[in-house]
Design a protein around this motif. Sequence first.
Motif, PDB file in Angstrom:
ATOM      1  N   GLU A 130     -25.285  34.804 -37.799  1.00  9.82           N
ATOM      2  CA  GLU A 130     -26.358  34.017 -38.404  1.00  9.82           C
ATOM      3  C   GLU A 130     -26.046  32.542 -38.184  1.00  9.82           C
ATOM      4  O   GLU A 130     -24.980  32.048 -38.532  1.00  9.82           O
ATOM      5  CB  GLU A 130     -26.463  34.310 -39.890  1.00  9.82           C
ATOM      6  CG  GLU A 130     -26.932  35.720 -40.184  1.00  9.82           C
ATOM      7  CD  GLU A 130     -27.153  35.944 -41.663  1.00  9.82           C
ATOM      8  OE1 GLU A 130     -27.015  34.967 -42.437  1.00  9.82           O
ATOM      9  OE2 GLU A 130     -27.448  37.091 -42.056  1.00  9.82           O
ATOM     10  N   SER A 131     -26.972  31.832 -37.570  1.00 14.10           N
ATOM     11  CA  SER A 131     -26.763  30.408 -37.316  1.00 14.10           C
ATOM     12  C   SER A 131     -28.105  29.761 -37.038  1.00 14.10           C
ATOM     13  O   SER A 131     -28.979  30.359 -36.420  1.00 14.10           O
ATOM     14  CB  SER A 131     -25.825  30.203 -36.123  1.00 14.10           C
ATOM     15  OG  SER A 131     -25.713  28.824 -35.818  1.00 14.10           O
ATOM     16  N   ARG A 132     -28.253  28.538 -37.478  1.00 12.19           N
ATOM     17  CA  ARG A 132     -29.462  27.777 -37.211  1.00 12.19           C
ATOM     18  C   ARG A 132     -29.277  26.880 -35.988  1.00 12.19           C
ATOM     19  O   ARG A 132     -30.221  26.213 -35.573  1.00 12.19           O
ATOM     20  CB  ARG A 132     -29.833  26.916 -38.428  1.00 12.19           C
ATOM     21  CG  ARG A 132     -30.240  27.729 -39.651  1.00 12.19           C
ATOM     22  CD  ARG A 132     -30.545  26.821 -40.833  1.00 12.19           C
ATOM     23  NE  ARG A 132     -30.964  27.568 -41.990  1.00 12.19           N
ATOM     24  CZ  ARG A 132     -32.229  27.967 -42.213  1.00 12.19           C
ATOM     25  NH1 ARG A 132     -33.157  27.645 -41.345  1.00 12.19           N
ATOM     26  NH2 ARG A 132     -32.524  28.641 -43.299  1.00 12.19           N
ATOM     27  N   ASP A 133     -28.054  26.886 -35.442  1.00 13.95           N
ATOM     28  CA  ASP A 133     -27.756  26.008 -34.322  1.00 13.95           C
ATOM     29  C   ASP A 133     -28.002  26.760 -33.009  1.00 13.95           C
ATOM     30  O   ASP A 133     -27.272  27.711 -32.688  1.00 13.95           O
ATOM     31  CB  ASP A 133     -26.307  25.538 -34.402  1.00 13.95           C
ATOM     32  CG  ASP A 133     -25.997  24.508 -33.318  1.00 13.95           C
ATOM     33  OD1 ASP A 133     -24.836  24.046 -33.287  1.00 13.95           O
ATOM     34  OD2 ASP A 133     -26.885  24.190 -32.496  1.00 13.95           O
ATOM     35  N   PRO A 134     -29.010  26.398 -32.181  1.00 14.57           N
ATOM     36  CA  PRO A 134     -29.284  27.079 -30.906  1.00 14.57           C
ATOM     37  C   PRO A 134     -28.099  27.037 -29.950  1.00 14.57           C
ATOM     38  O   PRO A 134     -27.943  27.910 -29.096  1.00 14.57           O
ATOM     39  CB  PRO A 134     -30.474  26.295 -30.336  1.00 14.57           C
ATOM     40  CG  PRO A 134     -31.116  25.663 -31.525  1.00 14.57           C
ATOM     41  CD  PRO A 134     -29.989  25.333 -32.449  1.00 14.57           C
ATOM     42  N   ALA A 135     -27.236  26.037 -30.082  1.00 15.43           N
ATOM     43  CA  ALA A 135     -26.094  25.911 -29.181  1.00 15.43           C
ATOM     44  C   ALA A 135     -25.143  27.097 -29.319  1.00 15.43           C
ATOM     45  O   ALA A 135     -24.481  27.496 -28.361  1.00 15.43           O
ATOM     46  CB  ALA A 135     -25.351  24.596 -29.456  1.00 15.43           C
ATOM     47  N   VAL A 136     -25.104  27.685 -30.521  1.00 14.45           N
ATOM     48  CA  VAL A 136     -24.223  28.842 -30.746  1.00 14.45           C
ATOM     49  C   VAL A 136     -24.672  30.012 -29.884  1.00 14.45           C
ATOM     50  O   VAL A 136     -23.869  30.669 -29.227  1.00 14.45           O
ATOM     51  CB  VAL A 136     -24.224  29.230 -32.231  1.00 14.45           C
ATOM     52  CG1 VAL A 136     -23.433  30.532 -32.451  1.00 14.45           C
ATOM     53  CG2 VAL A 136     -23.619  28.104 -33.073  1.00 14.45           C
ATOM     54  N   TYR A 137     -25.985  30.260 -29.882  1.00 15.30           N
ATOM     55  CA  TYR A 137     -26.518  31.364 -29.097  1.00 15.30           C
ATOM     56  C   TYR A 137     -26.430  31.082 -27.592  1.00 15.30           C
ATOM     57  O   TYR A 137     -26.155  31.996 -26.792  1.00 15.30           O
ATOM     58  CB  TYR A 137     -27.978  31.633 -29.494  1.00 15.30           C
ATOM     59  CG  TYR A 137     -28.118  32.052 -30.940  1.00 15.30           C
ATOM     60  CD1 TYR A 137     -28.700  31.190 -31.862  1.00 15.30           C
ATOM     61  CD2 TYR A 137     -27.663  33.291 -31.360  1.00 15.30           C
ATOM     62  CE1 TYR A 137     -28.835  31.572 -33.188  1.00 15.30           C
ATOM     63  CE2 TYR A 137     -27.778  33.668 -32.684  1.00 15.30           C
ATOM     64  CZ  TYR A 137     -28.361  32.802 -33.609  1.00 15.30           C
ATOM     65  OH  TYR A 137     -28.492  33.178 -34.904  1.00 15.30           O
ATOM     66  N   ASP A 138     -26.642  29.804 -27.222  1.00 10.81           N
ATOM     67  CA  ASP A 138     -26.537  29.464 -25.799  1.00 10.81           C
ATOM     68  C   ASP A 138     -25.129  29.740 -25.284  1.00 10.81           C
ATOM     69  O   ASP A 138     -24.932  30.294 -24.196  1.00 10.81           O
ATOM     70  CB  ASP A 138     -26.879  27.989 -25.583  1.00 10.81           C
ATOM     71  CG  ASP A 138     -28.364  27.719 -25.799  1.00 10.81           C
ATOM     72  OD1 ASP A 138     -29.149  28.703 -25.752  1.00 10.81           O
ATOM     73  OD2 ASP A 138     -28.738  26.547 -25.993  1.00 10.81           O
ATOM     74  N   ALA A 139     -24.144  29.366 -26.085  1.00  7.64           N
ATOM     75  CA  ALA A 139     -22.748  29.569 -25.679  1.00  7.64           C
ATOM     76  C   ALA A 139     -22.418  31.068 -25.612  1.00  7.64           C
ATOM     77  O   ALA A 139     -21.688  31.528 -24.726  1.00  7.64           O
ATOM     78  CB  ALA A 139     -21.822  28.854 -26.667  1.00  7.64           C
ATOM     79  N   LEU A 140     -22.980  31.838 -26.547  1.00  8.39           N
ATOM     80  CA  LEU A 140     -22.711  33.275 -26.585  1.00  8.39           C
ATOM     81  C   LEU A 140     -23.270  33.978 -25.352  1.00  8.39           C
ATOM     82  O   LEU A 140     -22.577  34.747 -24.680  1.00  8.39           O
ATOM     83  CB  LEU A 140     -23.315  33.873 -27.861  1.00  8.39           C
ATOM     84  CG  LEU A 140     -23.171  35.387 -28.022  1.00  8.39           C
ATOM     85  CD1 LEU A 140     -21.717  35.790 -28.044  1.00  8.39           C
ATOM     86  CD2 LEU A 140     -23.874  35.844 -29.293  1.00  8.39           C
ATOM     87  N   PHE A 141     -24.522  33.702 -25.009  1.00  5.38           N
ATOM     88  CA  PHE A 141     -25.138  34.354 -23.853  1.00  5.38           C
ATOM     89  C   PHE A 141     -24.529  33.874 -22.536  1.00  5.38           C
ATOM     90  O   PHE A 141     -24.437  34.634 -21.568  1.00  5.38           O
ATOM     91  CB  PHE A 141     -26.647  34.108 -23.867  1.00  5.38           C
ATOM     92  CG  PHE A 141     -27.365  34.878 -24.946  1.00  5.38           C
ATOM     93  CD1 PHE A 141     -28.057  34.227 -25.947  1.00  5.38           C
ATOM     94  CD2 PHE A 141     -27.323  36.265 -24.959  1.00  5.38           C
ATOM     95  CE1 PHE A 141     -28.715  34.944 -26.938  1.00  5.38           C
ATOM     96  CE2 PHE A 141     -27.964  36.983 -25.943  1.00  5.38           C
ATOM     97  CZ  PHE A 141     -28.647  36.321 -26.955  1.00  5.38           C
ATOM     98  N   LEU A 161     -21.458  35.915 -22.099  1.00  8.82           N
ATOM     99  CA  LEU A 161     -21.781  37.293 -21.690  1.00  8.82           C
ATOM    100  C   LEU A 161     -22.087  37.372 -20.196  1.00  8.82           C
ATOM    101  O   LEU A 161     -21.647  38.292 -19.505  1.00  8.82           O
ATOM    102  CB  LEU A 161     -22.964  37.810 -22.509  1.00  8.82           C
ATOM    103  CG  LEU A 161     -22.684  38.144 -23.968  1.00  8.82           C
ATOM    104  CD1 LEU A 161     -23.976  38.452 -24.698  1.00  8.82           C
ATOM    105  CD2 LEU A 161     -21.720  39.323 -24.078  1.00  8.82           C
ATOM    106  N   ARG A 162     -22.849  36.370 -19.729  1.00  6.88           N
ATOM    107  CA  ARG A 162     -23.202  36.373 -18.296  1.00  6.88           C
ATOM    108  C   ARG A 162     -21.965  36.231 -17.430  1.00  6.88           C
ATOM    109  O   ARG A 162     -21.824  36.849 -16.388  1.00  6.88           O
ATOM    110  CB  ARG A 162     -24.190  35.234 -17.993  1.00  6.88           C
ATOM    111  CG  ARG A 162     -25.622  35.529 -18.422  1.00  6.88           C
ATOM    112  CD  ARG A 162     -26.591  34.554 -17.778  1.00  6.88           C
ATOM    113  NE  ARG A 162     -26.309  33.173 -18.155  1.00  6.88           N
ATOM    114  CZ  ARG A 162     -26.827  32.566 -19.233  1.00  6.88           C
ATOM    115  NH1 ARG A 162     -27.641  33.237 -20.018  1.00  6.88           N
ATOM    116  NH2 ARG A 162     -26.530  31.327 -19.495  1.00  6.88           N
ATOM    117  N   GLU A 163     -21.037  35.405 -17.864  1.00 10.03           N
ATOM    118  CA  GLU A 163     -19.835  35.170 -17.083  1.00 10.03           C
ATOM    119  C   GLU A 163     -18.925  36.401 -17.019  1.00 10.03           C
ATOM    120  O   GLU A 163     -18.297  36.689 -15.995  1.00 10.03           O
ATOM    121  CB  GLU A 163     -19.046  33.982 -17.662  1.00 10.03           C
ATOM    122  CG  GLU A 163     -19.744  32.643 -17.482  1.00 10.03           C
ATOM    123  CD  GLU A 163     -19.012  31.522 -18.174  1.00 10.03           C
ATOM    124  OE1 GLU A 163     -19.393  30.343 -17.962  1.00 10.03           O
ATOM    125  OE2 GLU A 163     -18.043  31.808 -18.923  1.00 10.03           O
TER     126      GLU A 163
END
Length: 212
Positions: free
Chosen positions: A193-204, A207-209
């Motif tokens: 749970e996070s309101r910061d989009p940067a958290v999700y960007d870093a996570l995905f 995953l891609r890497e």
Amino acid sequence: MSLPTAYLTSTKNTADILRAMQAAQAPDRFTIKFLEGLGYAGSNDRAMVNVLKALGMLNESGIPTRRYHEYLDQTRSEVVLAQAIREAYSDLFKVNKNANTMTSTDVRNKMKTLSEGAYTDRVLTQMAATFAALVKMADFNTTSLDEEQSLVGDSAEDEVALDTPERRAPGRGGNGRQAIGDLVYNINIHLPESRDPAVYDALFKSLREHLG
């Protein structure tokens, strides 16, 4: 009962008649006259017409069937004849799937049982001799045309079944699955749970890497 009522009183010319058929063009109708034209005018040879009908090579009018024409292909003739024998003597092959390897005495005894006393011992002996003479000219070890087509169909179905997202390798499987070699992994991601989009960007990005 599936035992041919047609039989040869003498089998000495059986192989020669079959070879002569292959060397000649298929007639419009296979008659006694045509048989004589092949060089077999003896009264014992005439019964071959009814034997060919029993084998499904001629229809009741004596007209060559598709099987007759297939038999003319000398590269497949022995296999075609084996299939014809299996069908004509199907009850015998139900008793013993390798009936073609049985001795004439065993064949005669099985025919006696199957016919339930409908034939005399002399006739049964001639029926068994006819079966044996035909078997000598047939190939029961090579796959028949019908069986080949069946095997091809089964292989195609198996190939379709194997070509699923779960079995494709290497690479990415479908339906949210990752395939590596022959192993398939189901990946479930629980996002924090996070309101910061940067958290999700870093996570995905991570995953891609790592998953490709």
